[in-house]
Design a protein around this motif. Structure first.
Motif, PDB file in Angstrom:
ATOM      1  N   GLY A  38      39.849  89.495-130.414  1.00  0.00           N
ATOM      2  CA  GLY A  38      40.127  88.912-131.728  1.00  0.00           C
ATOM      3  C   GLY A  38      40.926  89.825-132.634  1.00  0.00           C
ATOM      4  N   VAL A  39      41.798  90.662-132.038  1.00  0.00           N
ATOM      5  CA  VAL A  39      42.636  91.560-132.835  1.00  0.00           C
ATOM      6  C   VAL A  39      44.102  91.317-132.499  1.00  0.00           C
ATOM      7  CG1 VAL A  39      40.823  93.304-132.965  1.00  0.00           C
ATOM      8  CG2 VAL A  39      42.540  93.462-131.151  1.00  0.00           C
ATOM      9  N   GLU A  40      44.975  91.868-133.327  1.00  0.00           N
ATOM     10  CA  GLU A  40      46.400  91.620-133.152  1.00  0.00           C
ATOM     11  C   GLU A  40      47.224  92.887-132.993  1.00  0.00           C
ATOM     12  OE1 GLU A  40      47.551  89.279-136.521  1.00  0.00           O
ATOM     13  OE2 GLU A  40      46.475  87.488-135.810  1.00  0.00           O
ATOM     14  N   ARG A  41      46.560  94.048-132.963  1.00  0.00           N
ATOM     15  CA  ARG A  41      47.290  95.308-132.907  1.00  0.00           C
ATOM     16  C   ARG A  41      46.734  96.215-131.805  1.00  0.00           C
ATOM     17  NH1 ARG A  41      50.627  96.757-136.508  1.00  0.00           N
ATOM     18  NH2 ARG A  41      50.157  98.992-136.356  1.00  0.00           N
ATOM     19  N   ALA A  42      47.579  97.153-131.379  1.00  0.00           N
ATOM     20  CA  ALA A  42      47.172  98.124-130.364  1.00  0.00           C
ATOM     21  C   ALA A  42      47.597  99.519-130.785  1.00  0.00           C
ATOM     22  CB  ALA A  42      47.809  97.786-129.019  1.00  0.00           C
ATOM     23  N   VAL A  43      46.766 100.503-130.423  1.00  0.00           N
ATOM     24  CA  VAL A  43      47.051 101.919-130.655  1.00  0.00           C
ATOM     25  C   VAL A  43      47.176 102.590-129.304  1.00  0.00           C
ATOM     26  CG1 VAL A  43      46.099 104.099-131.524  1.00  0.00           C
ATOM     27  CG2 VAL A  43      45.864 102.003-132.876  1.00  0.00           C
ATOM     28  N   ILE A  44      48.162 103.486-129.177  1.00  0.00           N
ATOM     29  CA  ILE A  44      48.349 104.196-127.918  1.00  0.00           C
ATOM     30  C   ILE A  44      48.759 105.633-128.188  1.00  0.00           C
ATOM     31  CG2 ILE A  44      50.725 103.332-127.734  1.00  0.00           C
ATOM     32  CD1 ILE A  44      50.388 103.453-124.675  1.00  0.00           C
ATOM     33  N   GLY A  45      48.134 106.567-127.476  1.00  0.00           N
ATOM     34  CA  GLY A  45      48.524 107.963-127.555  1.00  0.00           C
ATOM     35  C   GLY A  45      49.759 108.213-126.710  1.00  0.00           C
ATOM     36  N   LEU A  46      50.757 108.832-127.299  1.00  0.00           N
ATOM     37  CA  LEU A  46      52.030 109.081-126.623  1.00  0.00           C
ATOM     38  C   LEU A  46      52.149 110.560-126.278  1.00  0.00           C
ATOM     39  CD1 LEU A  46      54.354 106.960-128.941  1.00  0.00           C
ATOM     40  CD2 LEU A  46      53.398 106.291-126.730  1.00  0.00           C
ATOM     41  N   ALA A  88      38.510 107.327-122.362  1.00  0.00           N
ATOM     42  CA  ALA A  88      37.813 106.593-123.428  1.00  0.00           C
ATOM     43  C   ALA A  88      38.798 105.670-124.132  1.00  0.00           C
ATOM     44  CB  ALA A  88      37.195 107.573-124.421  1.00  0.00           C
ATOM     45  N   VAL A  89      38.944 104.477-123.595  1.00  0.00           N
ATOM     46  CA  VAL A  89      39.896 103.497-124.128  1.00  0.00           C
ATOM     47  C   VAL A  89      39.303 102.100-123.981  1.00  0.00           C
ATOM     48  CG1 VAL A  89      41.904 104.938-123.561  1.00  0.00           C
ATOM     49  CG2 VAL A  89      41.064 103.277-121.882  1.00  0.00           C
ATOM     50  N   ASP A  90      40.005 101.120-124.505  1.00  0.00           N
ATOM     51  CA  ASP A  90      39.529  99.738-124.381  1.00  0.00           C
ATOM     52  C   ASP A  90      40.026  99.058-123.114  1.00  0.00           C
ATOM     53  OD1 ASP A  90      37.971  99.460-126.805  1.00  0.00           O
ATOM     54  OD2 ASP A  90      39.859  99.659-127.879  1.00  0.00           O
ATOM     55  N   CYS A  91      41.163  99.484-122.600  1.00  0.00           N
ATOM     56  CA  CYS A  91      41.690  98.914-121.362  1.00  0.00           C
ATOM     57  C   CYS A  91      42.816  99.798-120.840  1.00  0.00           C
ATOM     58  CB  CYS A  91      42.189  97.479-121.567  1.00  0.00           C
ATOM     59  SG  CYS A  91      43.573  97.328-122.730  1.00  0.00           S
ATOM     60  N   HIS A  92      43.114  99.652-119.553  1.00  0.00           N
ATOM     61  CA  HIS A  92      44.194 100.401-118.905  1.00  0.00           C
ATOM     62  C   HIS A  92      45.214  99.407-118.330  1.00  0.00           C
ATOM     63  CE1 HIS A  92      42.662 104.503-119.066  1.00  0.00           C
ATOM     64  NE2 HIS A  92      41.487 104.115-118.602  1.00  0.00           N
ATOM     65  N   PRO A  93      46.297  99.127-119.030  1.00  0.00           N
ATOM     66  CA  PRO A  93      47.258  98.122-118.556  1.00  0.00           C
ATOM     67  C   PRO A  93      47.932  98.435-117.227  1.00  0.00           C
ATOM     68  CG  PRO A  93      47.523  98.476-120.903  1.00  0.00           C
ATOM     69  CD  PRO A  93      46.575  99.535-120.417  1.00  0.00           C
ATOM     70  N   ILE A  94      48.073  99.711-116.854  1.00  0.00           N
ATOM     71  CA  ILE A  94      48.753 100.027-115.594  1.00  0.00           C
ATOM     72  C   ILE A  94      47.761 100.480-114.516  1.00  0.00           C
ATOM     73  CG2 ILE A  94      50.936 100.533-116.744  1.00  0.00           C
ATOM     74  CD1 ILE A  94      50.347 103.527-116.314  1.00  0.00           C
ATOM     75  N   ALA A  95      46.506 100.114-114.671  1.00  0.00           N
ATOM     76  CA  ALA A  95      45.461 100.547-113.743  1.00  0.00           C
ATOM     77  C   ALA A  95      45.705 100.185-112.279  1.00  0.00           C
ATOM     78  CB  ALA A  95      44.110  99.980-114.185  1.00  0.00           C
ATOM     79  N   PRO A  96      46.384  99.072-111.933  1.00  0.00           N
ATOM     80  CA  PRO A  96      46.543  98.749-110.509  1.00  0.00           C
ATOM     81  C   PRO A  96      47.602  99.569-109.790  1.00  0.00           C
ATOM     82  CG  PRO A  96      46.783  96.778-111.909  1.00  0.00           C
ATOM     83  CD  PRO A  96      46.872  97.975-112.794  1.00  0.00           C
ATOM     84  N   LEU A  97      48.381 100.369-110.499  1.00  0.00           N
ATOM     85  CA  LEU A  97      49.577 100.981-109.931  1.00  0.00           C
ATOM     86  C   LEU A  97      49.351 102.420-109.477  1.00  0.00           C
ATOM     87  CD1 LEU A  97      52.148  99.804-112.634  1.00  0.00           C
ATOM     88  CD2 LEU A  97      51.508  98.640-110.506  1.00  0.00           C
ATOM     89  N   LEU A 108      39.797 106.459-134.431  1.00  0.00           N
ATOM     90  CA  LEU A 108      39.830 106.463-135.896  1.00  0.00           C
ATOM     91  C   LEU A 108      40.912 105.516-136.393  1.00  0.00           C
ATOM     92  CD1 LEU A 108      39.019 107.638-138.683  1.00  0.00           C
ATOM     93  CD2 LEU A 108      40.731 109.437-138.275  1.00  0.00           C
ATOM     94  N   VAL A 109      42.102 105.633-135.815  1.00  0.00           N
ATOM     95  CA  VAL A 109      43.215 104.769-136.222  1.00  0.00           C
ATOM     96  C   VAL A 109      42.951 103.327-135.820  1.00  0.00           C
ATOM     97  CG1 VAL A 109      45.679 104.317-135.937  1.00  0.00           C
ATOM     98  CG2 VAL A 109      44.856 106.672-136.143  1.00  0.00           C
ATOM     99  N   ALA A 110      42.449 103.125-134.598  1.00  0.00           N
ATOM    100  CA  ALA A 110      42.202 101.762-134.130  1.00  0.00           C
ATOM    101  C   ALA A 110      41.146 101.057-134.988  1.00  0.00           C
ATOM    102  CB  ALA A 110      41.770 101.780-132.665  1.00  0.00           C
ATOM    103  N   ASN A 111      40.075 101.751-135.317  1.00  0.00           N
ATOM    104  CA  ASN A 111      39.052 101.150-136.179  1.00  0.00           C
ATOM    105  C   ASN A 111      39.617 100.826-137.551  1.00  0.00           C
ATOM    106  OD1 ASN A 111      36.160 103.077-134.980  1.00  0.00           O
ATOM    107  ND2 ASN A 111      37.197 101.317-134.106  1.00  0.00           N
ATOM    108  N   HIS A 112      40.404 101.736-138.083  1.00  0.00           N
ATOM    109  CA  HIS A 112      40.991 101.546-139.408  1.00  0.00           C
ATOM    110  C   HIS A 112      41.948 100.349-139.428  1.00  0.00           C
ATOM    111  CE1 HIS A 112      42.607 102.462-143.342  1.00  0.00           C
ATOM    112  NE2 HIS A 112      43.826 102.555-142.844  1.00  0.00           N
ATOM    113  N   GLU A 113      42.662 100.125-138.345  1.00  0.00           N
ATOM    114  CA  GLU A 113      43.671  99.061-138.295  1.00  0.00           C
ATOM    115  C   GLU A 113      43.188  97.806-137.570  1.00  0.00           C
ATOM    116  OE1 GLU A 113      47.276 100.675-136.677  1.00  0.00           O
ATOM    117  OE2 GLU A 113      47.609 101.967-138.428  1.00  0.00           O
ATOM    118  N   ASP A 114      41.910  97.775-137.181  1.00  0.00           N
ATOM    119  CA  ASP A 114      41.367  96.643-136.427  1.00  0.00           C
ATOM    120  C   ASP A 114      42.209  96.392-135.177  1.00  0.00           C
ATOM    121  OD1 ASP A 114      39.526  94.644-135.906  1.00  0.00           O
ATOM    122  OD2 ASP A 114      40.603  93.122-137.066  1.00  0.00           O
ATOM    123  N   ALA A 115      42.293  97.423-134.349  1.00  0.00           N
ATOM    124  CA  ALA A 115      43.158  97.394-133.169  1.00  0.00           C
ATOM    125  C   ALA A 115      42.391  97.836-131.933  1.00  0.00           C
ATOM    126  CB  ALA A 115      44.359  98.319-133.389  1.00  0.00           C
TER     127      ALA A 115
END
Length: 277
Positions: A42-50, A172-181, A142-149
């Protein structure tokens, strides 16, 4: 870290590359996954460490394809052990290649505060290296909670199977988009979606401490690791046959099997006793 001459390299590594149709299928599969994860939360944003590495670069590209640049927030979190070119690459990905908002947050003050609280750990290379990674996880949330992401992870199949990540750190993340690779496939898909060659082929390093490289720490390059995982761990081929097939010592296959078995706890929820009633 292993010396360069001690790094095992398969004589005949397995070719795990995709066809063009398979690349497009995975591109759609991963971007759909990102959208589905955000919709479910139920969120519209994502945070990612680069980090400037290929895993975060590919994941951020796929996130922008899935969500749009305005919905992705990048965090560049350097420490004293990070090579300047990697942090520059991270900003290049955010600013020039993707056009996403990003912040640069130095983590040294956080690491120093922890070591002041528990000075006995100062000088422990592994413990402090993991501390750096866990500080980044705290900032991501911290950023994800603040931005509802949601926090998007950058873990791939190769690293997950051998536990080459920090528990409650980059794991420690919500999901791994490239996990199958496998890593070989990460590089291939990255080039397919438009990541420049110099970023796609750069030397992989978790940069937990100065001079660290993935191949040096694991004692083998990723083509060799991928081959052993695909044939022996995922494929079930016996160790001796795997070693003969790809051209490595049997001890290298046993090493990877050991890494896989010892890291099982990282791929599972923390255990607890079964209910008695």
């Amino acid at each position: 870290m292993a010396e360069a001459e001690a790094i095992v390299r398969a004589e005949e590594p397995l070719d795990l590359t995709f066809s063009e149709a398979e690349l497009e299928a995975y591109r759609e599969h991963c971007t759909t996954f990102v959208r589905d994860q955000l919709d479910a939360a139920g969120v519209e944003r994502a945070v990612i460490g680069l980090s400037g590495g290929i895993d975060s670069t590919l994941t951020s590209h796929l996130a922008v394809e899935a969500l749009g640049a305005d919905a992705v927030h990048g965090l560049v979190m350097p420490s004293e052990v990070n090579r300047a070119e990697n942090m520059s690459d991270a900003e290049r990905v955010a600013e020039e290649l993707l056009g996403i908002d990003y912040d640069v947050v130095e983590i040294n003050p956080l690491v120093d505060a922890f070591l002041e609280a528990f000075p006995a750990a100062d000088g422990d290379q592994l413990a402090v290296g993991n501390l750096r990674v866990r500080c980044r996880a705290v900032l991501n949330y911290l950023v994800a909670n603040h931005e509802d992401a949601l926090v998007l992870g950058t873990g791939n199949r190769s690293e997950a199977l051998v536990g080459y990540y920090t528990k409650y750190g980059d794991g420690a993340v919500d999901c791994h988009p490239i996990a199958p690779l496998y890593k070989q496939q990460v590089r291939q898909l990255a080039k397919h979606v438009g990541v420049p060659e110099d970023l796609a082929e750069k030397t992989a390093s978790a940069e937990m401490w100065s001079g660290q490289t993935d191949a040096g720490e694991m004692g083998m390059d990723y083509d060799t690791l991928d081959s052993i995982l695909a044939v022996h761990v995922d494929g079930g081929v016996p160790a001796a046959a795997t070693a003969d097939h790809i051209g490595v010592p049997e001890s290298a296959v046993e090493q990877v099997r050991g890494m896989y078995e010892r890291s099982a706890h990282k791929r599972a929820m923390p255990p607890g006793p079964e209910p008695l009633y």
